[in-house]
Write an enzyme that holds these catalytic residues in place. Structure first.
Site, short mmCIF file in Angstrom:
data_model
loop_
_atom_site.label_atom_id
_atom_site.label_comp_id
_atom_site.label_asym_id
_atom_site.label_seq_id
_atom_site.Cartn_x
_atom_site.Cartn_y
_atom_site.Cartn_z
CD GLU A 47 -2.78 1.42 2.33
OE1 GLU A 47 -3.41 2.05 2.58
OE2 GLU A 47 -1.44 0.55 3.99
CG ASN A 107 -5.01 4.12 0.01
OD1 ASN A 107 -4.18 2.84 -0.76
ND2 ASN A 107 -4.48 3.46 1.75
CE LYS A 124 -7.16 1.35 3.80
NZ LYS A 124 -5.81 1.52 4.69
CD GLU A 143 -4.93 5.01 5.63
OE1 GLU A 143 -6.33 4.12 4.70
OE2 GLU A 143 -5.35 4.01 6.46
CB CYS A 169 -4.32 -1.15 4.54
SG CYS A 169 -3.33 -0.97 6.52
CG ASN A 194 1.93 1.94 4.18
OD1 ASN A 194 2.59 2.90 3.69
ND2 ASN A 194 2.58 0.74 3.33
#
Length: 309
Positions: A47, A107, A124, A143, A169, A194
């Site tokens: 990621e 993302n 994501k 995020e 993730c 991450n």
């Protein structure tokens, strides 16, 4: 005849705030070259592979973070990576921060065919963290400030002689992710992550438990949907903030068959026989025979918990 895809999980060590895209891509090419030497058909990177994990920093004006985002892919910084993949005849997957022509922020991860064409794009869905500065946390995880939830769902693609899916993730922690992919007959799921080694709201949790939960999510998703899983970390200490490792490859039986024990750049390669997914899909997890969708309504009808009266 077995359908074997030899996969290289290409972990990246820390990427510092001042590291250029070009320097990171050089590291990625080095890992790809090693994957080629070991006979890989597919190389999977983490990621946000091109940058540091920038959601740890708060900007009052969120547009100040736009320099971490890619406006097109491939681009000037990543063109050499795509060229090397074509030269090697190797498929690849990696994650990056995407800004669309309409100015939307995601993302994102992509699947790239052996000829360098992008065959799949995933954004994501399950964004963790928060969207405003939180002084009660040991570190920020913003995020929700810098990305929108993905708008493409959980698609799967025909690739490398099988069915391949992606997630990113935090998605790995949600069973809905795996089941939607499983319902498409997915045989290989690739994902980058991450993950901070410290829980910003529960510092005493400890790295051992965080690693346990990470692997538990991967192994359960693989077993319950009879699929291979390739999970790849960005790890190490970025500008004073530690990201845990945990790069591994999980079989359709839920067993970890290969992993990286360090937090630096490195690869682990494993031959994934896609036919090994068949037994589980035709027996205990034969969805057509065994699922009872008449009882699953709350999964899509409600988001939060409704307790019994």
């Amino acid at each position: 005849m077995s359908r074997i895809v030899t996969v290289a999980a290409a972990q990246l060590g820390a990427i510092q705030k001042d590291d250029s895209r070009q320097a990171v891509v050089r590291r990625m090419i080095d890992l790809m070259d090693e994957a080629k030497r070991q006979g890989a058909d597919l190389v999977v990177y983490p990621e946000l592979a091109l940058t540091t994990f920038f959601p740890r920093w708060y900007h009052e004006d969120r547009a100040e973070a736009d320099h971490w985002f890619e406006r097109e892919m491939p681009n000037a910084a990543t063109g050499s990576l795509f060229a090397r993949a074509r030269e090697h005849g190797m498929a690849m997957s990696f994650g990056f921060a995407e800004i669309t022509p309409e100015g939307r922020h995601f993302n994102t991860s992509i699947l790239v065919e052996r000829d360098g064409t992008i065959t799949g794009r995933y954004r994501k869905v399950h964004l963790p963290g928060h969207d405003e500065h939180d002084p009660e946390r040991t570190h920020q995880h913003l995020e929700k400030r810098y990305f929108e939830p993905g708008d493409l769902g959980f698609p799967a693609w025909r690739m490398l002689g099988g069915v391949v899916g992606m997630c990113i993730c935090n998605d790995r922690r949600w069973p809905e992710t795996w089941r939607v992919l499983g319902l498409q007959g997915v045989e290989l799921v690739v994902l980058g992550f991450n993950t901070p080694s410290v829980n910003s709201q529960k510092g005493a949790e400890g790295l051992e438990k965080r690693m346990f939960h990470h692997k538990l999510s991967l192994q359960a998703g693989a077993y319950q949907n009879s699929t291979w899983v390739v999970a790849v970390a960005k790890a190490g200490t970025e500008d004073g903030h530690h990201l845990m490792g945990g790069t591994c490859i999980v079989s359709p039986d839920g067993e970890i068959v290969a992993e990286i024990a360090h937090e630096d750049d490195g690869i682990v390669v494993h031959p994934c026989d896609l036919d090994a997914t068949i037994f589980g899909k035709e027996t205990i997890f034969d969805f057509k025979r065994h699922r009872r969708i008449e009882h699953y309504g709350p999964i899509t009808a409600q988001a939060g918990v409704i307790t019994p009266k």
